[in-house]
Design a protein around this motif. Sequence first.
Motif, short mmCIF file in Angstrom:
data_model
loop_
_atom_site.label_atom_id
_atom_site.label_comp_id
_atom_site.label_asym_id
_atom_site.label_seq_id
_atom_site.Cartn_x
_atom_site.Cartn_y
_atom_site.Cartn_z
N LYS A 161 8.94 4.98 -8.42
CA LYS A 161 8.29 6.08 -7.96
C LYS A 161 8.59 7.10 -8.96
O LYS A 161 9.56 7.44 -9.07
CB LYS A 161 8.63 6.18 -6.44
CG LYS A 161 7.89 7.28 -5.89
CD LYS A 161 8.17 7.26 -4.24
CE LYS A 161 7.30 8.29 -3.84
NZ LYS A 161 5.94 8.03 -3.53
N SER A 191 1.42 5.41 -2.07
CA SER A 191 0.88 6.15 -3.18
C SER A 191 2.01 6.47 -4.21
O SER A 191 3.21 6.40 -3.59
CB SER A 191 0.06 7.44 -2.93
OG SER A 191 0.96 8.18 -2.20
N GLY A 192 1.78 6.79 -5.39
CA GLY A 192 2.80 7.38 -6.31
C GLY A 192 3.80 6.25 -6.65
O GLY A 192 4.77 6.64 -7.08
N SER A 226 0.80 -1.11 -0.11
CA SER A 226 -0.06 -0.07 -0.07
C SER A 226 0.78 1.28 0.04
O SER A 226 2.10 1.23 0.37
CB SER A 226 -0.75 0.08 1.25
OG SER A 226 -0.24 0.05 2.24
#
Length: 123
Positions: free
Chosen positions: A101, A27-28, A25
């Motif tokens: 990322k 983001s990005g 989990s």
Amino acid sequence: QVQLVESGGGLVQAGGSLRLACTASGSGFRINAMGWYRQAPGKQRELVARITSGGTTNYADDVKGRFTISSDTAKNTVFLQMSSLKPEDTAVYYCNVETRKLIDSRWFPVTSWGQGTQVTVSS
């Protein structure tokens, strides 16, 4: 930052089965591959199985035919189905995720590790 949560370890008799799961989990990031490593006492950490985002898999020789790695890409989850377990499979199993990322319009590789889950196979 990518967070990994593992589950499914435990104690099982030789010949038994266990299923490990690991969910990423954050983001990005984009996942390139997910895998499982293990480390037995006094030994180096070693690759058990790995699956790419395209579905290509590879296994350590001593688990081929007994372990199966799979993934649910929609849920960023990787599974390791372990069957015909042997005492020598006893180890701490670590989830590993290779991601990229986006930072300032450039992709950077990021590797993340789970906290480890104990698998013990009794004879």
